[in-house]
Motif scaffolding. Sequence first.
Motif, PDB file in Angstrom:
ATOM      1  N   GLU A  38       0.812  -1.218   0.000  1.00  0.00           N
ATOM      2  CA  GLU A  38       0.000   0.000   0.000  1.00  0.00           C
ATOM      3  C   GLU A  38       0.848   1.271   0.000  1.00  0.00           C
ATOM      4  O   GLU A  38       0.316   2.366  -0.062  1.00  0.00           O
ATOM      5  N   GLU A  39       2.152   1.127   0.093  1.00  0.00           N
ATOM      6  CA  GLU A  39       3.033   2.298   0.124  1.00  0.00           C
ATOM      7  C   GLU A  39       2.909   3.108  -1.163  1.00  0.00           C
ATOM      8  O   GLU A  39       2.827   2.552  -2.264  1.00  0.00           O
ATOM      9  N   ILE A  40       2.905   4.416  -1.037  1.00  0.00           N
ATOM     10  CA  ILE A  40       2.813   5.313  -2.186  1.00  0.00           C
ATOM     11  C   ILE A  40       4.222   5.540  -2.727  1.00  0.00           C
ATOM     12  O   ILE A  40       5.127   5.924  -1.987  1.00  0.00           O
ATOM     13  N   THR A  41       4.417   5.291  -4.014  1.00  0.00           N
ATOM     14  CA  THR A  41       5.739   5.455  -4.620  1.00  0.00           C
ATOM     15  C   THR A  41       5.762   6.522  -5.707  1.00  0.00           C
ATOM     16  O   THR A  41       6.843   6.938  -6.141  1.00  0.00           O
ATOM     17  N   TRP A  42       4.610   6.947  -6.158  1.00  0.00           N
ATOM     18  CA  TRP A  42       4.517   7.923  -7.256  1.00  0.00           C
ATOM     19  C   TRP A  42       3.181   8.645  -7.140  1.00  0.00           C
ATOM     20  O   TRP A  42       2.178   8.037  -6.761  1.00  0.00           O
ATOM     21  N   VAL A  43       3.169   9.942  -7.433  1.00  0.00           N
ATOM     22  CA  VAL A  43       1.905  10.677  -7.421  1.00  0.00           C
ATOM     23  C   VAL A  43       1.832  11.627  -8.605  1.00  0.00           C
ATOM     24  O   VAL A  43       2.858  12.036  -9.168  1.00  0.00           O
ATOM     25  N   GLU A  44       0.622  11.958  -8.950  1.00  0.00           N
ATOM     26  CA  GLU A  44       0.329  12.996  -9.942  1.00  0.00           C
ATOM     27  C   GLU A  44      -0.567  14.024  -9.263  1.00  0.00           C
ATOM     28  O   GLU A  44      -1.577  13.667  -8.639  1.00  0.00           O
ATOM     29  N   TYR A  45      -0.197  15.292  -9.346  1.00  0.00           N
ATOM     30  CA  TYR A  45      -1.029  16.334  -8.757  1.00  0.00           C
ATOM     31  C   TYR A  45      -2.289  16.524  -9.598  1.00  0.00           C
ATOM     32  O   TYR A  45      -2.247  16.535 -10.829  1.00  0.00           O
ATOM     33  N   LEU A  46      -3.410  16.664  -8.918  1.00  0.00           N
ATOM     34  CA  LEU A  46      -4.690  16.945  -9.557  1.00  0.00           C
ATOM     35  C   LEU A  46      -5.106  18.362  -9.203  1.00  0.00           C
ATOM     36  O   LEU A  46      -4.650  18.929  -8.213  1.00  0.00           O
ATOM     37  N   THR A  47      -5.989  18.941  -9.987  1.00  0.00           N
ATOM     38  CA  THR A  47      -6.480  20.270  -9.659  1.00  0.00           C
ATOM     39  C   THR A  47      -7.141  20.245  -8.293  1.00  0.00           C
ATOM     40  O   THR A  47      -7.910  19.323  -7.986  1.00  0.00           O
ATOM     41  N   PRO A  48      -6.841  21.231  -7.437  1.00  0.00           N
ATOM     42  CA  PRO A  48      -7.447  21.252  -6.103  1.00  0.00           C
ATOM     43  C   PRO A  48      -8.918  21.648  -6.118  1.00  0.00           C
ATOM     44  O   PRO A  48      -9.598  21.562  -5.098  1.00  0.00           O
ATOM     45  N   GLU A  49      -9.402  22.069  -7.274  1.00  0.00           N
ATOM     46  CA  GLU A  49     -10.808  22.468  -7.371  1.00  0.00           C
ATOM     47  C   GLU A  49     -11.668  21.256  -7.683  1.00  0.00           C
ATOM     48  O   GLU A  49     -11.453  20.559  -8.681  1.00  0.00           O
ATOM     49  N   LEU A  50     -12.636  20.994  -6.817  1.00  0.00           N
ATOM     50  CA  LEU A  50     -13.578  19.894  -7.025  1.00  0.00           C
ATOM     51  C   LEU A  50     -14.835  20.465  -7.653  1.00  0.00           C
ATOM     52  O   LEU A  50     -15.677  21.071  -6.985  1.00  0.00           O
ATOM     53  N   VAL A  51     -14.944  20.294  -8.960  1.00  0.00           N
ATOM     54  CA  VAL A  51     -16.029  20.915  -9.717  1.00  0.00           C
ATOM     55  C   VAL A  51     -17.258  20.010  -9.701  1.00  0.00           C
ATOM     56  O   VAL A  51     -17.147  18.807  -9.956  1.00  0.00           O
ATOM     57  N   PRO A  52     -18.441  20.559  -9.430  1.00  0.00           N
ATOM     58  CA  PRO A  52     -19.653  19.735  -9.403  1.00  0.00           C
ATOM     59  C   PRO A  52     -20.037  19.259 -10.795  1.00  0.00           C
ATOM     60  O   PRO A  52     -19.731  19.902 -11.801  1.00  0.00           O
ATOM     61  N   GLN A  53     -20.723  18.120 -10.843  1.00  0.00           N
ATOM     62  CA  GLN A  53     -21.152  17.587 -12.125  1.00  0.00           C
ATOM     63  C   GLN A  53     -22.375  18.311 -12.666  1.00  0.00           C
ATOM     64  O   GLN A  53     -22.639  18.281 -13.859  1.00  0.00           O
ATOM     65  N   THR A  54     -23.140  18.941 -11.802  1.00  0.00           N
ATOM     66  CA  THR A  54     -24.289  19.742 -12.234  1.00  0.00           C
ATOM     67  C   THR A  54     -24.195  21.110 -11.585  1.00  0.00           C
ATOM     68  O   THR A  54     -23.632  21.259 -10.500  1.00  0.00           O
ATOM     69  N   PRO A  55     -24.728  22.146 -12.228  1.00  0.00           N
ATOM     70  CA  PRO A  55     -24.622  23.507 -11.686  1.00  0.00           C
ATOM     71  C   PRO A  55     -25.350  23.707 -10.367  1.00  0.00           C
ATOM     72  O   PRO A  55     -25.145  24.710  -9.694  1.00  0.00           O
ATOM     73  N   LEU A  56     -26.205  22.760  -9.967  1.00  0.00           N
ATOM     74  CA  LEU A  56     -26.943  22.890  -8.711  1.00  0.00           C
ATOM     75  C   LEU A  56     -26.121  22.423  -7.520  1.00  0.00           C
ATOM     76  O   LEU A  56     -26.460  22.700  -6.371  1.00  0.00           O
ATOM     77  N   ASN A  57     -25.032  21.699  -7.780  1.00  0.00           N
ATOM     78  CA  ASN A  57     -24.202  21.200  -6.692  1.00  0.00           C
ATOM     79  C   ASN A  57     -23.162  22.232  -6.272  1.00  0.00           C
ATOM     80  O   ASN A  57     -22.817  23.130  -7.031  1.00  0.00           O
ATOM     81  N   LYS A  58     -22.622  22.076  -5.074  1.00  0.00           N
ATOM     82  CA  LYS A  58     -21.632  23.015  -4.550  1.00  0.00           C
ATOM     83  C   LYS A  58     -20.245  22.674  -5.095  1.00  0.00           C
ATOM     84  O   LYS A  58     -19.898  21.526  -5.269  1.00  0.00           O
ATOM     85  N   ASP A  59     -19.455  23.727  -5.351  1.00  0.00           N
ATOM     86  CA  ASP A  59     -18.066  23.499  -5.711  1.00  0.00           C
ATOM     87  C   ASP A  59     -17.181  23.843  -4.515  1.00  0.00           C
ATOM     88  O   ASP A  59     -17.609  24.516  -3.588  1.00  0.00           O
ATOM     89  N   SER A  60     -15.957  23.335  -4.508  1.00  0.00           N
ATOM     90  CA  SER A  60     -15.076  23.586  -3.384  1.00  0.00           C
ATOM     91  C   SER A  60     -13.630  23.450  -3.837  1.00  0.00           C
ATOM     92  O   SER A  60     -13.333  22.879  -4.887  1.00  0.00           O
ATOM     93  N   ILE A  61     -12.716  23.996  -3.033  1.00  0.00           N
ATOM     94  CA  ILE A  61     -11.296  23.940  -3.324  1.00  0.00           C
ATOM     95  C   ILE A  61     -10.571  23.395  -2.102  1.00  0.00           C
ATOM     96  O   ILE A  61     -10.845  23.805  -0.975  1.00  0.00           O
TER      97      ILE A  61
END
Length: 286
Positions: A38-61
């Motif tokens: 389970e040890e992590i050996t490699w990572v890729e950074y993702l955008t810190p913004e969690l965009v909602p799938q529909t405009p009615l949902n909340k977005d967050s960073i």
Amino acid sequence: MRYLSPKADLTFKKVFGEHKDVIISFLNALLPLEGEDEEITWVEYLTPELVPQTPLNKDSIVDVRCKDRLGRQFIVEMQMMWTSEYKKRVLFNASKAYVSQLEKGGDYTLLQPVYSLNLVNDTFSDNEVYYHDYRIVEDAETKEVIEGMRFIFIELPKFTPRNYGDKKMQVLWLRFLTEIGEDTISVPQELTEVPEINKAVAQLEESAFSKSQLLGYEKFWDIVSTAKTTISSAFGEGERKGREEGRAEGREEERMKIARTLKQLGSSTEMIVQATGLTPKEISAL
């Protein structure tokens, strides 16, 4: 040599959001990963913004978000002030990251776990334990775990360095977060002997920041200090009103009051979200 605190928004993101070897070491030390598999050996950074799938949902960073070769996602946040809404926001962000893995009609077997690591520069529990590990567990008999999301909360003010044996790296990284800062005269050798921690320390040197960044850093701590005072007095008033008018209505009113005050003080939207649990849209409408 003057160092800045790693707990500020500016420095935390610079240390853990720009250096893959540093975040890998940090995650391996603080997450409850079991065994070398389970040890992590490699990572890729993702955008810190969690965009909602529909405009009615909340977005967050969030502060830092990344994934490894297995597709596991890791969300890391530094929370300066504890509020009753924070756990809900953490659950919301992790859930959004989890469901965002699949397109419509996708195979559920492709879903990979999401780990949410939350460093809290405040206390929220009455016991002496600083490390809190939350999972979805069957309560009555089997204690079976539903895998998929795991939540770690660390109360930094409760942390005291001790000899934890196999948790040596966890202790060293928490010492980095709690001991290094503006009052640091010399960095302990135990920290500099770890290449990733030594690199993290170097990112905190005052000379590495521009004048405008340093002004933003100082403003951050001014806002935190003012916000803590505001939240403390406002929630005290909210509890009183809650008893008189209904707790939910009273608390909601005080959350809006806190948000308005912080906005007038020039606090960032992200800071207000962390302090109140309101969404960016709700804050911008104030």
